[in-house]
Design a protein around this motif. Structure first.
Motif, PDB file in Angstrom:
ATOM      1  N   ILE A  52      21.996   2.494 -15.688  1.00 56.91           N
ATOM      2  CA  ILE A  52      23.563   2.939 -15.260  1.00 56.91           C
ATOM      3  C   ILE A  52      24.190   1.208 -14.854  1.00 56.91           C
ATOM      4  CG2 ILE A  52      24.902   3.981 -13.449  1.00 56.91           C
ATOM      5  CD1 ILE A  52      22.257   5.690 -12.941  1.00 56.91           C
ATOM      6  N   SER A  53      25.297   1.324 -15.660  1.00 54.52           N
ATOM      7  CA  SER A  53      26.114  -0.037 -15.328  1.00 54.52           C
ATOM      8  C   SER A  53      27.598   0.505 -14.958  1.00 54.52           C
ATOM      9  CB  SER A  53      26.094  -0.911 -16.624  1.00 54.52           C
ATOM     10  OG  SER A  53      27.084  -2.009 -16.519  1.00 54.52           O
ATOM     11  N   TYR A  54      28.075  -0.065 -13.810  1.00 58.02           N
ATOM     12  CA  TYR A  54      29.413  -0.040 -13.478  1.00 58.02           C
ATOM     13  C   TYR A  54      29.884  -1.178 -12.726  1.00 58.02           C
ATOM     14  CZ  TYR A  54      27.271   1.651  -9.003  1.00 58.02           C
ATOM     15  OH  TYR A  54      26.322   1.944  -8.087  1.00 58.02           O
ATOM     16  N   TRP A  55      31.426  -1.228 -12.431  1.00 61.70           N
ATOM     17  CA  TRP A  55      32.092  -2.080 -11.474  1.00 61.70           C
ATOM     18  C   TRP A  55      32.653  -1.064 -10.336  1.00 61.70           C
ATOM     19  CZ3 TRP A  55      32.675  -7.302 -12.172  1.00 61.70           C
ATOM     20  CH2 TRP A  55      32.127  -7.932 -13.521  1.00 61.70           C
ATOM     21  N   ILE A  56      32.583  -1.949  -9.307  1.00 60.32           N
ATOM     22  CA  ILE A  56      32.846  -1.221  -7.868  1.00 60.32           C
ATOM     23  C   ILE A  56      33.598  -2.256  -6.980  1.00 60.32           C
ATOM     24  CG2 ILE A  56      30.627  -1.368  -7.089  1.00 60.32           C
ATOM     25  CD1 ILE A  56      31.266   1.286  -5.586  1.00 60.32           C
ATOM     26  N   LYS A  57      34.840  -1.632  -6.415  1.00 59.62           N
ATOM     27  CA  LYS A  57      35.506  -2.352  -5.413  1.00 59.62           C
ATOM     28  C   LYS A  57      35.601  -1.256  -4.300  1.00 59.62           C
ATOM     29  CE  LYS A  57      39.939  -4.941  -4.595  1.00 59.62           C
ATOM     30  NZ  LYS A  57      40.975  -5.286  -5.378  1.00 59.62           N
ATOM     31  N   ALA A  58      35.374  -1.922  -3.036  1.00 60.42           N
ATOM     32  CA  ALA A  58      35.219  -1.137  -1.769  1.00 60.42           C
ATOM     33  C   ALA A  58      34.931  -1.887  -0.557  1.00 60.42           C
ATOM     34  CB  ALA A  58      34.156   0.199  -1.796  1.00 60.42           C
ATOM     35  N   ASP A  59      34.946  -1.378   0.737  1.00 56.69           N
ATOM     36  CA  ASP A  59      34.644  -2.095   1.809  1.00 56.69           C
ATOM     37  C   ASP A  59      33.099  -1.570   2.170  1.00 56.69           C
ATOM     38  OD1 ASP A  59      34.572  -2.969   4.312  1.00 56.69           O
ATOM     39  OD2 ASP A  59      35.979  -1.983   5.209  1.00 56.69           O
ATOM     40  N   PHE A  60      32.434  -2.448   1.540  1.00 45.42           N
ATOM     41  CA  PHE A  60      30.822  -1.994   1.876  1.00 45.42           C
ATOM     42  C   PHE A  60      30.527  -2.207   3.274  1.00 45.42           C
ATOM     43  CE2 PHE A  60      31.562  -3.372  -2.680  1.00 45.42           C
ATOM     44  CZ  PHE A  60      31.140  -2.554  -3.136  1.00 45.42           C
ATOM     45  N   LEU A  61      31.270  -3.099   3.914  1.00 44.48           N
ATOM     46  CA  LEU A  61      30.769  -3.260   5.433  1.00 44.48           C
ATOM     47  C   LEU A  61      31.521  -2.451   6.585  1.00 44.48           C
ATOM     48  CD1 LEU A  61      30.807  -7.278   5.036  1.00 44.48           C
ATOM     49  CD2 LEU A  61      29.006  -5.667   4.687  1.00 44.48           C
ATOM     50  N   ASP A  62      32.098  -1.329   6.068  1.00 48.98           N
ATOM     51  CA  ASP A  62      32.631  -0.418   7.111  1.00 48.98           C
ATOM     52  C   ASP A  62      31.636   0.164   7.692  1.00 48.98           C
ATOM     53  OD1 ASP A  62      34.164   1.547   8.347  1.00 48.98           O
ATOM     54  OD2 ASP A  62      35.099   2.266   6.516  1.00 48.98           O
ATOM     55  N   THR A  63      31.524  -0.068   9.113  1.00 46.20           N
ATOM     56  CA  THR A  63      30.420   0.469   9.895  1.00 46.20           C
ATOM     57  C   THR A  63      30.804   2.026  10.198  1.00 46.20           C
ATOM     58  OG1 THR A  63      31.217  -0.879  11.666  1.00 46.20           O
ATOM     59  CG2 THR A  63      29.325  -1.769  10.641  1.00 46.20           C
ATOM     60  N   SER A  64      31.947   2.352  10.013  1.00 48.13           N
ATOM     61  CA  SER A  64      32.271   3.756  10.488  1.00 48.13           C
ATOM     62  C   SER A  64      31.763   4.780   9.689  1.00 48.13           C
ATOM     63  CB  SER A  64      34.019   3.736  10.658  1.00 48.13           C
ATOM     64  OG  SER A  64      34.438   3.821   9.351  1.00 48.13           O
ATOM     65  N   LYS A  65      31.140   4.227   8.545  1.00 54.46           N
ATOM     66  CA  LYS A  65      30.721   5.214   7.433  1.00 54.46           C
ATOM     67  C   LYS A  65      29.231   5.553   7.904  1.00 54.46           C
ATOM     68  CE  LYS A  65      33.993   4.865   4.447  1.00 54.46           C
ATOM     69  NZ  LYS A  65      35.212   5.840   4.469  1.00 54.46           N
ATOM     70  N   PRO A  66      28.752   6.803   7.771  1.00 56.60           N
ATOM     71  CA  PRO A  66      27.560   7.063   8.086  1.00 56.60           C
ATOM     72  C   PRO A  66      26.317   6.052   7.353  1.00 56.60           C
ATOM     73  CG  PRO A  66      28.438   9.051   7.122  1.00 56.60           C
ATOM     74  CD  PRO A  66      29.586   7.627   7.041  1.00 56.60           C
ATOM     75  N   SER A  67      25.309   5.984   8.203  1.00 61.82           N
ATOM     76  CA  SER A  67      24.400   5.054   7.517  1.00 61.82           C
ATOM     77  C   SER A  67      23.406   5.895   6.379  1.00 61.82           C
ATOM     78  CB  SER A  67      23.422   4.864   8.750  1.00 61.82           C
ATOM     79  OG  SER A  67      22.637   5.905   9.262  1.00 61.82           O
ATOM     80  N   ASN A  68      23.603   7.387   6.263  1.00 62.38           N
ATOM     81  CA  ASN A  68      22.827   7.941   5.397  1.00 62.38           C
ATOM     82  C   ASN A  68      23.595   8.228   3.986  1.00 62.38           C
ATOM     83  OD1 ASN A  68      24.486   9.473   6.640  1.00 62.38           O
ATOM     84  ND2 ASN A  68      23.010  11.350   6.756  1.00 62.38           N
ATOM     85  N   GLY A  69      24.659   7.366   3.833  1.00 63.09           N
ATOM     86  CA  GLY A  69      25.247   7.298   2.529  1.00 63.09           C
ATOM     87  C   GLY A  69      26.658   7.610   2.679  1.00 63.09           C
ATOM     88  N   GLY A  70      27.257   6.292   3.188  1.00 69.62           N
ATOM     89  CA  GLY A  70      28.745   6.371   3.571  1.00 69.62           C
ATOM     90  C   GLY A  70      29.842   6.442   2.153  1.00 69.62           C
ATOM     91  N   LEU A  71      29.282   6.068   1.221  1.00 69.63           N
ATOM     92  CA  LEU A  71      30.083   5.687  -0.043  1.00 69.63           C
ATOM     93  C   LEU A  71      29.244   6.109  -1.030  1.00 69.63           C
ATOM     94  CD1 LEU A  71      31.628   2.126   0.374  1.00 69.63           C
ATOM     95  CD2 LEU A  71      32.636   4.523   1.029  1.00 69.63           C
ATOM     96  N   THR A  72      29.518   7.412  -1.743  1.00 64.94           N
ATOM     97  CA  THR A  72      29.010   8.012  -2.933  1.00 64.94           C
ATOM     98  C   THR A  72      29.574   7.342  -4.297  1.00 64.94           C
ATOM     99  OG1 THR A  72      28.496   9.940  -1.659  1.00 64.94           O
ATOM    100  CG2 THR A  72      28.476  10.234  -4.129  1.00 64.94           C
ATOM    101  N   HIS A  73      28.738   6.651  -4.998  1.00 59.08           N
ATOM    102  CA  HIS A  73      29.134   5.812  -6.185  1.00 59.08           C
ATOM    103  C   HIS A  73      29.135   7.078  -7.358  1.00 59.08           C
ATOM    104  CE1 HIS A  73      28.058   1.604  -4.644  1.00 59.08           C
ATOM    105  NE2 HIS A  73      28.431   2.422  -3.678  1.00 59.08           N
ATOM    106  N   LEU A  74      27.971   7.686  -7.310  1.00 64.99           N
ATOM    107  CA  LEU A  74      27.862   8.616  -8.296  1.00 64.99           C
ATOM    108  C   LEU A  74      26.771   9.605  -7.954  1.00 64.99           C
ATOM    109  CD1 LEU A  74      24.971   7.921 -10.290  1.00 64.99           C
ATOM    110  CD2 LEU A  74      26.468   5.916 -10.320  1.00 64.99           C
TER     111      LEU A  74
END
Length: 195
Positions: A52-74
């Protein structure tokens, strides 16, 4: 003798009459929006090797996101309840899941990602490798990263029987960010093929 290889790509069309965001990326606002990419190879026939290959731009360091999967890429499920293949991130890790139920998962630190900038992620999975720790490898911005496996021995491939989603779909943690050039391959990529 020829060998047939397969890959899929999702990218917004280049349209001069639209904004640059829609010209060059898929934009997710974090409110349960997603892109349904349907039933795709290489996941729909339970193959054991893929990339799987892709480009992503996001706030990866946002500590308000849950530790068990804060941002779903796919998120691709082999049925409506259990993961087939998924990649998520939180403030500390990028996590790759495979199989259903009691998932095997591999993670690598987010320290290789440039926060709020474009990053290239490649995930190679080779089910023929004996050691679970070595079956999955992350490449971030052209560098191979070390990874840790959790729940080894549960990494059987389950054929995807339903649609897959970019940005969300099944997971309660939608992506707030941008994706571009999402590609799947039914083989693992060589180091020379990873930009």
């Amino acid at each position: 003798m020829s060998t047939d290889f397969f890959n899929d790509q999702w990218r917004m069309p280049n349209n001069k009459n639209q904004s640059l965001v829609s010209n060059y990326s898929m934009d997710f606002d974090g409110t349960n929006d997603s892109i349904n990419v349907g039933l795709i190879k290489p996941f729909n026939d339970a193959v054991s090797n893929f990339a799987i290959s892709y480009w992503i731009k996001a706030d990866f360091l946002d500590t308000s996101k849950p530790s068990n999967g804060g941002l779903t890429h796919l998120d691709f499920r082999y049925n409506s309840a259990n993961r087939g293949v998924a990649i998520e991130s939180n403030a500390t890790s990028v996590v790759f899941y495979i199989s259903g139920g009691y998932n095997s998962r591999w993670s690598t630190p987010t320290s290789g990602l440039n926060n709020n900038e474009w990053n290239h992620i490649v995930l190679n999975f080779d089910g023929s490798i004996v050691a679970d720790a070595d079956k999955a490898e992350f490449w971030i911005n052209g560098s191979k990263k070390t990874s840790t496996v959790t729940n080894p021995g549960n990494n059987y491939i389950k054929a995807i029987t339903g649609d897959g989603f970019l940005g969300n779909g099944f997971n309660p943690y939608p992506l707030e960010g941008k994706l571009d050039q999402f590609c799947t391959f039914d083989y693992t990529l060589l180091a020379s093929q990873i930009p």
